[in-house]
Write a protein that holds these residues in place. Structure first.
Motif, PDB file in Angstrom:
ATOM      1  N   GLU A 161      11.988 -19.761  -6.329  1.00 14.02           N
ATOM      2  CA  GLU A 161      13.028 -19.577  -7.344  1.00 14.02           C
ATOM      3  C   GLU A 161      13.570 -18.145  -7.348  1.00 14.02           C
ATOM      4  N   PHE A 162      13.052 -17.308  -6.446  1.00 18.33           N
ATOM      5  CA  PHE A 162      13.462 -15.900  -6.439  1.00 18.33           C
ATOM      6  C   PHE A 162      14.178 -15.534  -5.140  1.00 18.33           C
ATOM      7  N   SER A 163      15.004 -14.478  -5.231  1.00 18.04           N
ATOM      8  CA  SER A 163      15.645 -13.943  -4.029  1.00 18.04           C
ATOM      9  C   SER A 163      14.642 -13.079  -3.276  1.00 18.04           C
ATOM     10  N   GLY A 164      15.002 -12.659  -2.069  1.00 20.69           N
ATOM     11  CA  GLY A 164      14.107 -11.835  -1.253  1.00 20.69           C
ATOM     12  C   GLY A 164      13.678 -10.558  -1.965  1.00 20.69           C
ATOM     13  N   GLY A 165      14.630  -9.877  -2.608  1.00 21.56           N
ATOM     14  CA  GLY A 165      14.321  -8.636  -3.299  1.00 21.56           C
ATOM     15  C   GLY A 165      13.362  -8.865  -4.461  1.00 21.56           C
ATOM     16  N   GLN A 166      13.592  -9.966  -5.193  1.00 18.98           N
ATOM     17  CA  GLN A 166      12.706 -10.270  -6.324  1.00 18.98           C
ATOM     18  C   GLN A 166      11.303 -10.637  -5.843  1.00 18.98           C
ATOM     19  N   ARG A 167      11.239 -11.361  -4.720  1.00 16.80           N
ATOM     20  CA  ARG A 167       9.925 -11.717  -4.189  1.00 16.80           C
ATOM     21  C   ARG A 167       9.143 -10.477  -3.805  1.00 16.80           C
ATOM     22  N   GLN A 168       9.871  -9.492  -3.237  1.00 21.77           N
ATOM     23  CA  GLN A 168       9.177  -8.273  -2.851  1.00 21.77           C
ATOM     24  C   GLN A 168       8.663  -7.558  -4.096  1.00 21.77           C
ATOM     25  N   ARG A 169       9.401  -7.666  -5.207  1.00 24.74           N
ATOM     26  CA  ARG A 169       8.902  -7.091  -6.464  1.00 24.74           C
ATOM     27  C   ARG A 169       7.615  -7.788  -6.894  1.00 24.74           C
ATOM     28  N   ILE A 170       7.570  -9.114  -6.713  1.00 21.42           N
ATOM     29  CA  ILE A 170       6.348  -9.857  -7.063  1.00 21.42           C
ATOM     30  C   ILE A 170       5.191  -9.370  -6.187  1.00 21.42           C
ATOM     31  N   ALA A 171       5.470  -9.199  -4.897  1.00 23.06           N
ATOM     32  CA  ALA A 171       4.424  -8.735  -3.978  1.00 23.06           C
ATOM     33  C   ALA A 171       3.917  -7.353  -4.399  1.00 23.06           C
ATOM     34  N   ILE A 172       4.832  -6.505  -4.881  1.00 24.00           N
ATOM     35  CA  ILE A 172       4.421  -5.176  -5.338  1.00 24.00           C
ATOM     36  C   ILE A 172       3.581  -5.294  -6.607  1.00 24.00           C
ATOM     37  N   ALA A 173       3.987  -6.182  -7.521  1.00 26.43           N
ATOM     38  CA  ALA A 173       3.221  -6.378  -8.757  1.00 26.43           C
ATOM     39  C   ALA A 173       1.803  -6.829  -8.416  1.00 26.43           C
ATOM     40  N   ARG A 174       1.681  -7.718  -7.432  1.00 26.94           N
ATOM     41  CA  ARG A 174       0.349  -8.189  -7.063  1.00 26.94           C
ATOM     42  C   ARG A 174      -0.485  -7.051  -6.459  1.00 26.94           C
ATOM     43  N   ALA A 175       0.169  -6.232  -5.623  1.00 35.51           N
ATOM     44  CA  ALA A 175      -0.560  -5.118  -5.022  1.00 35.51           C
ATOM     45  C   ALA A 175      -1.032  -4.138  -6.088  1.00 35.51           C
ATOM     46  N   LEU A 176      -0.220  -3.973  -7.154  1.00 32.41           N
ATOM     47  CA  LEU A 176      -0.570  -3.010  -8.199  1.00 32.41           C
ATOM     48  C   LEU A 176      -1.609  -3.551  -9.165  1.00 32.41           C
ATOM     49  N   ALA A 177      -1.819  -4.879  -9.146  1.00 30.24           N
ATOM     50  CA  ALA A 177      -2.666  -5.518 -10.155  1.00 30.24           C
ATOM     51  C   ALA A 177      -4.060  -4.905 -10.202  1.00 30.24           C
ATOM     52  N   SER A 178      -4.622  -4.558  -9.042  1.00 30.08           N
ATOM     53  CA  SER A 178      -5.997  -4.057  -9.042  1.00 30.08           C
ATOM     54  C   SER A 178      -6.057  -2.550  -9.276  1.00 30.08           C
ATOM     55  N   ARG A 179      -4.969  -1.960  -9.742  1.00 22.34           N
ATOM     56  CA  ARG A 179      -4.889  -0.517 -10.005  1.00 22.34           C
ATOM     57  C   ARG A 179      -5.300   0.298  -8.790  1.00 22.34           C
ATOM     58  N   PRO A 180      -4.628   0.124  -7.659  1.00 24.62           N
ATOM     59  CA  PRO A 180      -5.027   0.849  -6.456  1.00 24.62           C
ATOM     60  C   PRO A 180      -4.627   2.325  -6.535  1.00 24.62           C
ATOM     61  N   ALA A 181      -5.286   3.136  -5.698  1.00 24.94           N
ATOM     62  CA  ALA A 181      -4.875   4.530  -5.565  1.00 24.94           C
ATOM     63  C   ALA A 181      -3.986   4.687  -4.331  1.00 24.94           C
ATOM     64  N   PHE A 182      -4.176   3.776  -3.375  1.00 25.38           N
ATOM     65  CA  PHE A 182      -3.533   3.922  -2.066  1.00 25.38           C
ATOM     66  C   PHE A 182      -2.817   2.613  -1.731  1.00 25.38           C
ATOM     67  N   LEU A 183      -1.515   2.729  -1.451  1.00 23.08           N
ATOM     68  CA  LEU A 183      -0.724   1.545  -1.145  1.00 23.08           C
ATOM     69  C   LEU A 183      -0.158   1.677   0.261  1.00 23.08           C
TER      70      LEU A 183
END
Lengths: 332, 332
Positions: free
Chosen positions: A162-184
């Motif tokens: 239901e999302f565009s490519g840019g929005q999906r990448q935002r979701i992927a970033i949200a998931r990466a940030l979920a565990s409170r990483p220091a290094f991305l």
């Protein structure tokens, strides 16, 4: 590069793939093993909350390097220290480190499970690492993460299609940030997107770096994107970092002939109407790399030594290093 | 001078109730020896434009209005049998992914020779000689030996050269190149652009160059058409359009390109996203994202008008750049 204690330091990292034909074929044809050195002795450090940009053409080993550093693939050799502590890259890193190192991939159409709602994709790490104790807590945190990346809390109930490519990448970033990483680790995060969507995403990533105190390894083939995102830039060619400098030095006064080639051939509005003089030749195969300096077949400054001896990185006055005989000898 | 390709008021629809306009009132032309760039975000209608010219609109897409002329003759109403004669001989195409455009089970020579003989009756030996000449023209060294190689034995850049050689086999006067450099590396990209520009200049071939990469447009194109939501927002000489964009969408697009050495904290970005075809706003399709939009823009669709050498579909195209500066206010 920076005086601060590095968050990440990598030394002598190599990854070799065995691309030999099957054993029986090898015996029948008496052919030797064939090894592909995707990453060949890479060193770098990144200071906390800084960004190391990595550029290079496809096949130069950028993505393999990213996977090794992310702990998704065991390197063949090399060491990595994270927050000062040595990491055993050959084994699965422990939970605390896995939590602290996350990755954003190139293709948001492939990196999200199409059968999972956004809530599951983003919330899964929260539950897995015990950051959210209950589902209600998880939902709350997912909503906050989605808001942080510029989506609406209601989007949690939707599916990726239901999302565009840019929005999906935002979701992927949200998931990466979920565990409170220091290094991305970001491997070509905007390469699948158009310019206006790319601009929005790059702005988002810069903002999040400040808000979350993130350290980035930012990989792209696009020099202008790397210039926008990075503090220091490394240039990879055939598995090796051939030049590494603070970005202003690298773009204003590139030293390695390959870096010069890359900087000159970037298509841009400034080169309007005159096609930049393309350099002949292509990246050679990493299975059968040229002896000596891997760049010598395309290099206008190559001499006998370049064809025979592999150049070691030499420190540069402004910080950083370059691996080139011609520069070391003062020929260029 | 008659245009080589002349598209007038082309409308392509996706049937339904109501039908959705994928292309709406698209007018553009390509002269012999000229490269017309077509840019826009994904979904703007770039590739559909190319497909319509080739008579390759895939069902259920269909042309419902307008006309397409090639060398003065209408080709959009030609019977398929005659269109088939035209494709390959007069109008050729170059696709994004050279690996899928080539047949993996035939050698490059077999494919080239078959294509050459398809278009002009000649003996094996003559066709062989012609194949060698074509490979040499597109810059493949040792063409005699390379004829016997299969597509997988070529690198990405070399494969795209083979695809271009195939496109040239019928001596076309127009080439439709759909994202020809997108799958290639930066330094190889420059080589392919130089090749296309050279062909246009030396053979007088017209090129419709479809890409989302403004850098490629800047280097290769003579004129450029900016597509937005299936409509032409702006069309004109490349220097005019890219350096002095008049349509607010073009201004946003050009502003969003990261540049080496720009040193911006935040990249300018266009707020919002391109609307879906079933949710196009009344009036100008860009009005919800436009900083200059007023009541008229929301009610009435702007008709393209000539400003200097550029045709712009905007009521506010004369607005000073400073008025448009607010478009560069990012809302990240």
């Amino acid at each position: 590069m920076s005086a601060a204690e590095p968050l990440v330091s990598v030394a002598g990292l190599s990854r070799v793939f065995d691309v030999s034909p099957p054993l029986v074929t090898r015996l029948l044809h008496r052919s030797p093993r064939r090894l592909l050195r995707a990453v060949d002795g890479v060193d770098f450090t990144i200071a906390p909350e800084r960004t190391l940009g990595l550029v290079g053409e496809s096949g130069c080993g950028k993505s393999t390097l990213a996977r090794c550093v992310a702990g998704l693939m065991a390197p063949s050799a090399g060491e990595m220290r994270f927050q000062g502590k040595p990491m055993d890259l050959a084994r699965r890193p422990d939970r605390a480190i896995r939590r602290s190192i996350q990755m954003v991939f190139q293709d948001p159409y492939a990196s999200l499970n199409p059968r999972w709602r956004v809530e599951t994709s983003v919330g899964d790490p929260l539950l897995a690492f015990g950051i959210a104790r209950t589902r209600a807590q998880m939902r709350e945190q997912v909503a906050a993460l989605l808001t942080d990346v510029g989506l609406a809390p209601d989007d949690a109930a939707k599916y990726p299609h239901e999302f565009s490519g840019g929005q999906r990448q935002r979701i992927a970033i949200a998931r990466a940030l979920a565990s409170r990483p220091a290094f991305l680790i970001c491997d070509e995060p905007t390469s699948a997107l158009g310019v206006s969507v790319q601009a929005a995403l790059l702005n988002l990533m810069r903002r999040l770096q400040g808000e979350y105190g993130l350290t980035y390894l930012f990989i792209s083939h696009n020099l202008a994107v790397v210039d926008h995102m990075a503090d220091d830039v490394g240039v990879m060619y055939l598995g090796r970092i051939v030049e590494k400098q603070p970005k202003r030095h690298l773009f204003d006064a590139p030293r390695h002939p390959y870096t010069k080639l890359l900087v000159q051939t970037v298509p841009s509005l400034e080169t309007l109407g005159r096609a930049s003089a393309p350099l002949a030749g292509e990246v050679p195969s990493p299975v059968n790399p040229p002896p000596g300096c891997a760049f010598h077949p395309r290099c206008p400054h190559a001499d006998a030594r370049c064809r025979a001896e592999r150049p070691a990185p030499v420190p540069l006055p402004g910080g950083g290093s370059v691996a080139c005989h011609a520069v070391a000898e003062g020929r260029i | 001078m008659t245009a080589l390709l002349d598209i007038r008021a082309l409308r392509v629809e996706l049937p339904g109730s109501p039908p959705l306009a994928v292309l709406d009132d698209v007018t553009l032309s390509v002269n012999p020896g000229e490269i017309l760039g077509v840019v826009g975000e994904s979904g703007a209608g770039k590739s559909v434009t190319g497909a319509a010219v080739l008579g390759l609109l895939t069902s259920p897409l269909r042309q419902v209005a307008g006309e397409i002329r090639f060398d003065g003759t209408r080709i959009d109403i030609l019977p398929e049998a005659r269109m088939r004669r035209l494709r390959g001989s007069e109008i050729a195409m170059v696709f994004q992914d050279p690996l899928t455009a080539l047949n993996p089970v035939f050698t490059v020579g077999q494919q080239l020779i078959q294509t050459i003989r398809e278009h002009s009756p000649m003996g094996r030996t003559a066709a062989h000689a012609r194949a060698v000449a074509l490979l040499r023209e597109v810059g493949i060294s040792d063409p005699e030996a390379r004829l016997d190689a299969y597509p997988h034995e070529f690198s990405g850049g070399m494969r795209q050269r083979v695809v271009i050689a195939l496109a040239l086999a019928g001596e076309p006067r127009l080439i439709i190149a759909d994202e020809p450099t997108t799958a290639l590396d930066v330094s190889i990209q420059a080589q392919i652009i130089a090749l296309l520009v050279g062909l246009a200049r030396s053979r007088g071939v017209g090129v419709l160059l479809i890409t989302h990469d403004m850098g490629v447009i800047a280097e290769a194109a003579d004129r450029v058409a900016v597509l937005y939501a299936g409509r032409v927002a702006e069309i004109g000489p490349v220097a005019e359009v890219l350096l002095h964009p008049r349509h607010p969408y073009t201004r946003g697009l050009v502003g969003a390109i990261p540049r080496i050495g720009a040193g911006l904290e935040v990249l300018p970005q266009i707020p919002g996203a391109m609307p879906r075809l079933d949710a196009l706003p009344e009036g100008c399709a860009f009005n919800p994202r436009c900083p200059l939009a007023d009541a008229r823009c929301r009610a009435e669709r702007p008709v393209p008008r000539l400003l200097g050498a550029v045709q712009v579909a905007c009521f506010h195209a004369e607005a000073r750049q400073t008025d448009a500066a607010q478009i560069e206010r990012p809302d990240a």
